[in-house]
Design an enzyme around this catalytic site. Structure first.
Site, mmCIF file in Angstrom:
data_model
loop_
_atom_site.group_PDB
_atom_site.id
_atom_site.type_symbol
_atom_site.label_atom_id
_atom_site.label_comp_id
_atom_site.label_asym_id
_atom_site.label_seq_id
_atom_site.Cartn_x
_atom_site.Cartn_y
_atom_site.Cartn_z
ATOM 1 N N GLY B 152 0.828 -1.197 0.000
ATOM 2 C CA GLY B 152 0.000 0.000 0.000
ATOM 3 C C GLY B 152 0.861 1.245 0.000
ATOM 4 N N CYS B 153 0.245 2.369 -0.336
ATOM 5 C CA CYS B 153 1.022 3.609 -0.422
ATOM 6 C C CYS B 153 1.487 4.068 0.959
ATOM 7 C CB CYS B 153 0.211 4.697 -1.122
ATOM 8 S SG CYS B 153 -1.466 4.902 -0.535
ATOM 9 N N TYR B 154 0.589 4.012 1.952
ATOM 10 C CA TYR B 154 0.988 4.434 3.297
ATOM 11 C C TYR B 154 2.097 3.542 3.857
ATOM 12 C CZ TYR B 154 -3.146 7.547 3.589
ATOM 13 O OH TYR B 154 -4.069 8.535 3.400
ATOM 14 N N THR B 156 4.318 1.833 2.262
ATOM 15 C CA THR B 156 5.550 2.091 1.525
ATOM 16 C C THR B 156 6.252 3.331 2.052
ATOM 17 O OG1 THR B 156 4.692 1.069 -0.496
ATOM 18 C CG2 THR B 156 6.477 2.676 -0.763
ATOM 19 N N CYS B 157 5.503 4.412 2.141
ATOM 20 C CA CYS B 157 6.115 5.699 2.495
ATOM 21 C C CYS B 157 6.542 5.724 3.969
ATOM 22 C CB CYS B 157 5.121 6.819 2.188
ATOM 23 S SG CYS B 157 5.839 8.455 2.080
#
Lengths: 345, 345, 345, 345
Positions: B152-154, B156-157
């Site tokens: 997911g994007c969250y 990952t970041c």
């Protein structure tokens, strides 16, 4: 009542012009701008469109500080940059109630001020006289004040949810505050990073942790609630014109319940018309309070940890609206006079 | 190489179409959409404008999953909603490398999955096979994987700055993560709170603390770095189309220095072309990485506390770009093939 | 091939840096900035993130014009303000192909130039040599040109739909053009009306009618199609970073049909890969062509009146993309080399 | 005075709620919503925050039309979709002044209505009774009206600058009108093209020429000023929440001067507090009138051609503000009661 606005062409000054023009208790508004004295207000503030009646005494023009002094205002709003405000306001300190929107009188400890602003407070002799203008906490003091230090937007939005809670419930470890702010919070400055093409479709943190000057102001206020707070405050710029959202993380010594938080806030704010406790329901968003002087407060509990969410309009409850609220309380007007409780669409 | 994109008309599918059309190693792209099968791709994705050459085999049209199966793709990108993806992908699991952009295979613990998504994982039998597709951490496993769970994007970041650091340095107390996301992160859903007039000039938190499903994914990954992490993760919606900024607060057992953090990250990411360590200098902003598959990482130290700031483009490194990166690694292509390191203006 | 970009830190220069770094035929890029010479490019253009390989010869730094001269570029892109460009480019006119993105060489008639820019053209001696770089119209001339005047964004977006039509069909009365432009069209200037808080949630016309300098450029080009055009051109600023939409109203002497317009445009643009004729179907929107060098053209017919709608990305087909397209044609590269036909999401 | 708002949960209804709550002459507000009857207003309109006092009679909740009928309002604002409004309002036509914000009563000619809306007007029997609620033109008629057809936003912003001028000066050839509108003009509809990610960083025309339903309304009104007008009207969606800018091109039979236009408008609008003639000076921008009921009008002359530029807030002077202005005039209140002349910052 006569009101002067020093720095009437900046964002907070422009909002004050509108609020005072519509205020039921103000008869005359004196728009002061040293660089624009003599210019019609409508020339530099196109949204006004038609001359404002209450500025008739200055012929609908900005005037100099000198002229404003001669007009003997009852209340002076100083909407000026930090470290400049105290000096410019000097002629008014003994003749008017001064409501200062800068940071010059907010921090009581001279060393803390120096740490935050890089130099001594400009008028240390007046620090005792200055009342921190967070109406919901210092109403009693504000009623008698002749010099009111209008709080910053970040300290306002951070302190309102936390103050009553930290006062009542013991917390432990650092308080981690993250804030999102619209771009008007940076003032009307010609800086590259405030250009449309730099901020549109862009967001990010700035001055994280202990680096933003407002951290000291927040710590000063929350320390009154509870010794030993250690605040890590990270503001972020997000692409909107107005609005501020604060998300605060606190670990408590024991588990709290929704009821405990709600009743504590309700009791503390029972006479505060601009506080809207949304509790464990809707999560507040900045558009909820756009154009309003309200602060909406919500939270979620995770065992001993609580996340508080609060929103304000940075130019209203975070600046000009709060300044008018201070005037209302100081002069015995209705606290909500001339201020919106309801947000725009 | 033949690549199929299932769900090619959603945001991540649309980005994949563009990335694969420009990818040097892909010869044929099969755009799959069950609801739009038969329709020319340019009819529903006006920005494409002219037929993409690599979709010639499907006559520049969306096709059904059935048709896609018959075309025998080498790699299948599934850009579908959570809890639907595993089922739709069933025909491909034994014949192609599947890179799944949903959450269906990300969480290894069935109970944790259930807690996050309200039901059992749809294909528990495949969980062992699935590799968590965070290339910078699992490159070795990805090289041999037949099923890759694109993060997911969250997660990952959040994971990229913290994983190497938590692995090396002992921390204490909760990790407090606040994230800002552009609206495309919510997918192409007709929901009132995703309308222009609801999100423009508005921002605020949602699903704070432990409530967002990505919290479990973040905890799973960071727990591999260091047992006992306790993450409080609060996402916020901010008015931009694309972009994600994460601000993470960690208390360490001892004071760290910039050099300690920098050398740890440099060593860990020495073969990671998409990691850009900006350190104690510039604070990363989302526009820095717009259109790029990069993750920029900065920090500030306050005694034992460190605030990490990281940014990605949620549709690139947070979704489609990372999926292509996974394909590149899996098939032995250059890791950066078909991907931008440089952000747009 | 060596390419120099003079004014590499402005918006169009920044885009050129990206386009050339990804261009298959360029080996070396020389970023020139007189004010930033010596500074690493990544220091002032954070979105680049990691040093661009093709700038290795300048040690990834901006260099002065003098240094650039010594490096003997084959092609020079001048991304400089009007009235400054011609002078700065002087050392290159005899040794390189110069593609000038300013207006200095666009207008052939010295009096018309003076009317538009308030002074004589800076290098009248070169006006004959300069080719107007609208590839779709002047491809033959561009192939042999040593000095190419890259068209303005407004003239490009206005001329492309109208030129072939006005050439073929007689019109009558004034042509009324209204254009909407993103803010980047105004360049990277520290002006109050380009601040985020001035342009966000705001739009309006500027320099209406005959007042915008691009009117003369549009008239020059359309007059080649048909004598006696009389253009009323009104640009508007709208709150987006990139993008341009033009709506043009033309009265013809006789009724046209969709087929007549479509076949005329198709024939004229049959070898123009960046022209996308959407006709009487979808109405083009700026997001359709974001990041692409495409121009989308649509229309609606009302008896003898036709309204044409065209969109471009003002920084691509309206500036840097068109400049690269000019280079491609001039040097015999594939016309689309290094340029996107497809828009971003 | 009792006022009912039918359709109080749409954008125009929400604005009416705020305007009436602050209106000095209204004692009771009845918020009507058939789908939300029984729900507290603050539940669906978070920006209100705290219960509005004037809705106490409905227990701060939406009520059904039936309930509203029983409460016998003096004035009814219908903020409903076209073709639905007339029917829903039926119970009120004989007992209250109805101010209808839909198009149901705006167009007098049944054939023209059918052409614009695809069917006969829903209540042709009432068309004679209905007064077109453009206060600046029909004040006399409005004072006696029992049914007021509140004009559309496009016709309002287009007609105000042109009506007095076309009445006085002969024009020739088509009038070409281009309009830019914020997204709220499309109402609160769950349509894909109104999603944040579709409209952010995007703009373009829609329904150009004769295709927008408002063209007939504009032609009806301007034809009263001058026979034979032929309007080509092209609206554009631009990424802002509120605001409308109209740019109108007119060719006159003889040359006009600034003085001629200015004195004509000044005379016609001498008793119109919401008209702000900025003339040949500043070009109006939508932010100038945000939150205000003002219309700002400017122009530029080019021989016999004149370009007029006018701006309004589409939800204020273009809808709800104008509706309140109609009520003020109808009931003999001060025309500006409860309405802002000054725009927000």
């Amino acid at each position: 009542m006569k009101a002067a606005i020093i720095g009437a062409s900046g964002y907070t000054g422009q909002i004050l012009l509108r609020l005072l023009e519509n205020h039921p208790k103000i008869k005359t508004v004196i728009p002061v701008s040293s660089t624009k004295a003599g210019t019609p207000v409508t020339d530099t503030d196109a949204a006004i469109g038609k001359p404002m009646k209450k500025t008739a005494e200055t012929d609908y023009r900005y005037v100099s500080v000198q002229t404003a002094t001669e007009m003997k205002p009852d209340v002076v709003f100083a909407a000026l940059p930090h470290l400049k405000s105290a000096e410019v306001c000097a002629p008014f300190f003994d003749n008017a109630v001064v409501i200062d929107l800068s940071a010059d009188f907010r921090i009581k400890d001279r060393n803390v001020f120096k740490e935050a602003y890089g130099q001594e407070p400009p008028r240390p002799d007046l620090l005792d006289r200055a009342v921190f203008g967070l109406v919901e906490v210092y109403k009693k003091e504000i009623k008698k004040a002749s010099l009111i230090a209008n709080p910053g937007c970040y300290p306002t939005c951070t302190t309102l949810p936390l103050y009553p809670i930290l006062k009542k419930f013991k917390h432990t470890g650092p308080i981690v505050v993250n804030a999102l702010s619209g771009i008007s919070g940076a003032g009307k400055n010609l800086k590259e990073n405030l250009m449309y093409c730099q901020r549109d479709e862009n967001c990010g943190a700035y001055n994280p942790g202990k680096l933003h000057r407002h951290t000291q102001e927040i710590e000063q206020e929350l320390n009154k609630a509870r010794c030993g707070t250690d605040i890590f405050f990270t503001p972020h710029l997000v692409p909107l014109k107005r609005g501020m959202a604060v998300t605060s993380f606190v670990s408590f010594k024991k588990e709290l319940t929704d009821e405990m938080i709600e009743s504590t806030l309700n009791r503390f704010y029972k006479n505060s018309p601009f506080i809207n406790i949304v509790g464990n329901g809707r999560i507040p968003e900045t558009a909820d309070v756009l154009g309003s002087n309200r602060c909406d407060i919500g939270w979620r509990i995770f065992g001993k940890q609580v996340i508080f969410m609060s929103v304000i309009d940075n130019l209203m409850k975070g600046a000009s609206g709060q300044a008018v609220q201070n005037m209302n309380v100081r002069f015995g007007f209705k606290e909500t006079a001339g201020l919106n409780i309801f947000g725009e669409l």
